[in-house]
Design a protein around this motif. Structure first.
Motif, PDB file in Angstrom:
ATOM      1  N   GLY A  53       0.645  -1.332   0.373  1.00 26.70           N
ATOM      2  CA  GLY A  53       0.463   0.300  -0.181  1.00 26.70           C
ATOM      3  C   GLY A  53       0.617   1.075  -0.237  1.00 26.70           C
ATOM      4  O   GLY A  53       1.987   1.265   0.487  1.00 26.70           O
TER       5      GLY A  53
ATOM      6  N   ALA B  74      -1.598   4.271   3.690  1.00 25.98           N
ATOM      7  CA  ALA B  74      -2.485   3.511   3.973  1.00 25.98           C
ATOM      8  C   ALA B  74      -1.881   2.456   4.961  1.00 25.98           C
ATOM      9  O   ALA B  74      -1.681   2.167   6.297  1.00 25.98           O
ATOM     10  CB  ALA B  74      -2.829   2.414   3.048  1.00 25.98           C
TER      11      ALA B  74
ATOM     12  N   ARG C  74      -2.607   1.690   8.680  1.00 25.67           N
ATOM     13  CA  ARG C  74      -2.645   0.300   9.536  1.00 25.67           C
ATOM     14  C   ARG C  74      -1.756   0.329  10.835  1.00 25.67           C
ATOM     15  O   ARG C  74      -2.304  -0.286  11.854  1.00 25.67           O
ATOM     16  CB  ARG C  74      -1.832  -0.287   8.505  1.00 25.67           C
TER      17      ARG C  74
END
Length: 688
Positions: free
Chosen positions: A673, A677, A681
């Protein structure tokens, strides 16, 4: 040589506040039922105002952006949808006479209720509306009942009731609210709307005539040239005028057929969905064959095809329908002064969840983005800057928008023929990008069509392909044009004649094999003839006949749509999604397949091979050693950062992607990603 690919996507999205759940839409995994063409949806963002302190705006020159392929620019393509001639307006016309409430088929189990024809019609429409939000969210529908006790229509005609929800037009886009209220309609239908025989002897009232008239009026909006208009008629009465005799019956039949013909002359098609009784088949020849214009072979094949259509409506797949549509118009330059007008089509395209649409929290309507420039000196609104600058050697080099456009322009965008090469020179691995199908445009001249046909025939006869120079104004590219012959089977066209445009790769797009597998002595292991034979036998056993990418659905996308539907309709249970990509255990357990597997395993590993022992005490591979070393290195590097403080102060964005991946690798998290992203996370894992 067109190719397709599988789709991988996260189950992400946004739903409206209790109204529309199509805010996260288009293009279904639709490998099932994919049509010729491409389909894009419009993205709208949250309303915002950007304040700029300088009239001259700094131009950050991005090489990737300057040489970006405009065909891959989603923003440019998404804006084509709403004005494109791909919309469909449908009026569902449902017979509500007492006959429709007769039992269609008995219940299979004691606790189940017997299905009525009315229930079947309602279920088909409900499933279609749910699917439409995903596959054709810009289409508009209306639901109309005839042979009703109550009336509700703009013409104030008897025995016709148009169903809608408050603050909504009769013909409008499908919404979650409409579906929720329509699903509850069957229980309260007799109380709110009611049923009655609309065509009886002793009266001149013609409910079918009125219903077609109301449906025609509902479809008055939109031009027939840009919108596909249809009326879908559900009924189990093959002769609506059976209770009337003599001249009155002939007169009413003639008037109804004339009304249907007038409707069709306006570009509105009428489709019949007949519902047969338990012991009596619907006789379409009695009346409706004349109404919808059936004759000859069409009349013979109508009932089987109508039954299949009903089954498809009851058990529809969540998918996007790609209607036939021109992707781009090209001018194919042969030599000086000779050119061909071509249309390009997308045969197969991977599909992903639609873009997020930002909605107003109060009105639930899409928001429109706006950008405002404010003068730093006076605070007044100014027009958008027409000049850009880029710092170079302590000074700003200014560019006008026209100059910047010329800098980006590398090609004219036309297709230029360079020459021809044998088909043997074209390698399969050149086809690294989805191809495009070319066909002559109707707007071209007769001589243009003749040139294309002559070129097409010559390329097939000489077994050659054309090399051409193509690309948008910012991305020039060499392409291979491969002629395809027309294929007809049983009187139906399987493949159209035309050319496939294969986008040839640049030299750095092709990678050479850098590693060769070998044993401990360094010798490359080659398969024996017996092993090759056993492998070929195994492949024949498990080979899928007539395989196509259109046979399988993407389970991730199917679940994504199921979750959106459950959220929007406030359903307690999420429908179970069958993963068709999993191995067919029943098929692999067949004796022939099992025998071929055992023979192949024996030819490779020998008779005394112990698979469990091999996995238990086998030595680590080079790949596993490398992964372990990377994990240990990431764990050590991860200790050098105070991740909690970085997260609290918002400084994670200041780290590089490599540094952020230290945390992910050390905590066994996915490392794929973009930077945003990855940061999300990490914060999720830390509970921030």
């Amino acid at each position: 040589m067109a190719s397709g690919g599988s789709d991988e996507s996260d189950d992400t999205g946004t739903t409206a506040n209790g109204d529309r759940f199509a805010v996260n839409h288009d293009p279904s995994w639709n490998t099932k039922g994919v049509r010729l063409g491409a389909h894009w949806h419009i993205r709208k963002r949250r309303e915002k105002k950007d304040l700029y302190l300088k009239r001259e705006e700094k131009m950050d020159v991005d090489v990737d952006d300057i040489f970006k392929d405009e065909e891959d620019d989603a923003e440019a393509q998404l804006s084509l949808l709403e004005n494109d001639s791909t919309k469909e307006y449908v009026v569902y016309l449902v017979d509500a006479s007492p006959k429709m409430f007769n039992t269609a088929c008995p219940a299979e189990e004691e606790h189940q209720k017997a299905e009525t024809h009315f229930h079947i019609a309602i279920s088909c429409i409900s499933e279609t509306l749910k699917t439409q939000i995903i596959n054709r969210s810009y289409d508009q529908v209306a639901i109309c009942f005839f042979n009703t006790r109550e009336k509700k229509n703009l013409q104030d005609l008897n025995s016709v009731f148009v169903f809608n929800v408050p603050e909504r037009e009769f013909l409008d886009r499908s919404t979650a609210r409409l579906i929720k209220e329509f699903d509850q309609l069957e229980e309260s239908f007799s109380k709110i709307i009611g049923s009655q025989h609309g065509i009886v002897s002793g009266t001149r009232e013609n409910s079918l005539y009125n219903a077609i008239w109301v449906a025609q009026a509902l479809l008055r909006k939109g031009s027939a040239k840009t919108v596909d208009k249809r009326i879908l008629l559900f009924t189990n009465d093959d002769d609506p005028f059976r209770s009337i005799k003599g001249a009155v019956k002939s007169d009413m039949t003639r008037m109804t057929l004339q009304r249907a013909k007038d409707t069709q002359d306006l570009g509105i098609s009428i489709e019949l969905l007949p519902l047969s009784h338990l012991n009596e088949v619907f006789n379409v020849s009695q009346f409706y064959a004349d109404l919808i214009g059936l004759e000859g072979d069409d009349l013979v094949d109508f009932m089987p095809s109508a039954g299949n259509k009903l089954e498809d409506m009851k058990d529809q797949l969540r998918k996007r329908m790609f209607t036939k549509r021109i992707v781009k118009k090209l001018k194919f330059m042969i030599v000086n002064g000779i050119s061909i007008e071509l249309n390009s089509y997308a045969l197969i395209r991977p599909t992903v969840p639609g873009a997020i649409t930002w909605l107003d929290s109060v009105t639930n309507r899409p928001l429109k983005s706006e950008r405002t420039f404010i003068c730093a000196d006076t605070g007044a609104l100014v027009e958008e800057s027409t000049r850009r600058f880029h710092p170079y050697k302590n000074q700003n080099i200014t560019f006008s928008m026209k100059q910047l456009s010329e800098i980006k322009r590398v090609s004219t965008g036309h297709l230029h023929l360079l020459g021809f090469k044998p088909l043997s020179c074209l390698r399969d691995y050149y086809n690294f990008k989805t191809s495009t199908f070319l066909y002559p445009s109707d707007e071209g001249t007769d001589s243009s069509m003749c040139i294309f046909i002559a070129l097409h025939r010559s390329m097939i006869q000489l077994n050659r392909f054309a090399v051409a120079f193509s690309g948008s104004s910012s991305r020039p590219q060499l392409v291979a044009l491969i002629a395809q012959e027309e294929i007809i089977q049983s009187g139906c066209q399987i493949e159209p004649p035309g050319m496939h445009m294969i986008y040839l790769p640049y030299s750095d797009d092709i990678r050479l094999v850098e590693e060769r597998y070998s044993d401990t002595s360094g010798m490359v292991i080659k398969a024996s003839d017996d092993q090759i034979k056993k492998a070929a036998d195994l492949i024949k056993r498990v080979d899928l006949k007539d395989f196509s990418v259109c046979q399988f659905t993407n389970p991730a996308l199917q679940r994504h749509y199921a979750v959106l539907q459950a959220l929007a309709l406030e359903e307690d249970d999420i429908p179970e999604i069958k993963d068709e990509t999993l191995p067919d255990e029943e098929g692999l357990a067949r004796p022939g397949v099992v025998r071929a597997l055992e023979e192949f395993k024996t030819s490779v590993y020998g008779d005394n091979y112990d698979e469990e022992n091999e996995h238990g005490i086998g030595k680590s591979t080079e790949a596993s050693k490398k992964r372990k070393a990377n994990a240990e290195f990431a764990s050590k590097e991860c200790e050098n950062y105070d991740w909690g403080e970085l997260a609290d102060t918002g400084k994670l964005k200041d780290l590089t992607v490599v540094e952020l991946k230290y945390y992910l690798t050390a905590h066994n998290l996915p490392v794929s990603g973009k930077k945003e992203a990855i940061i999300s996370r990490i914060l999720t894992h830390m509970g921030k």
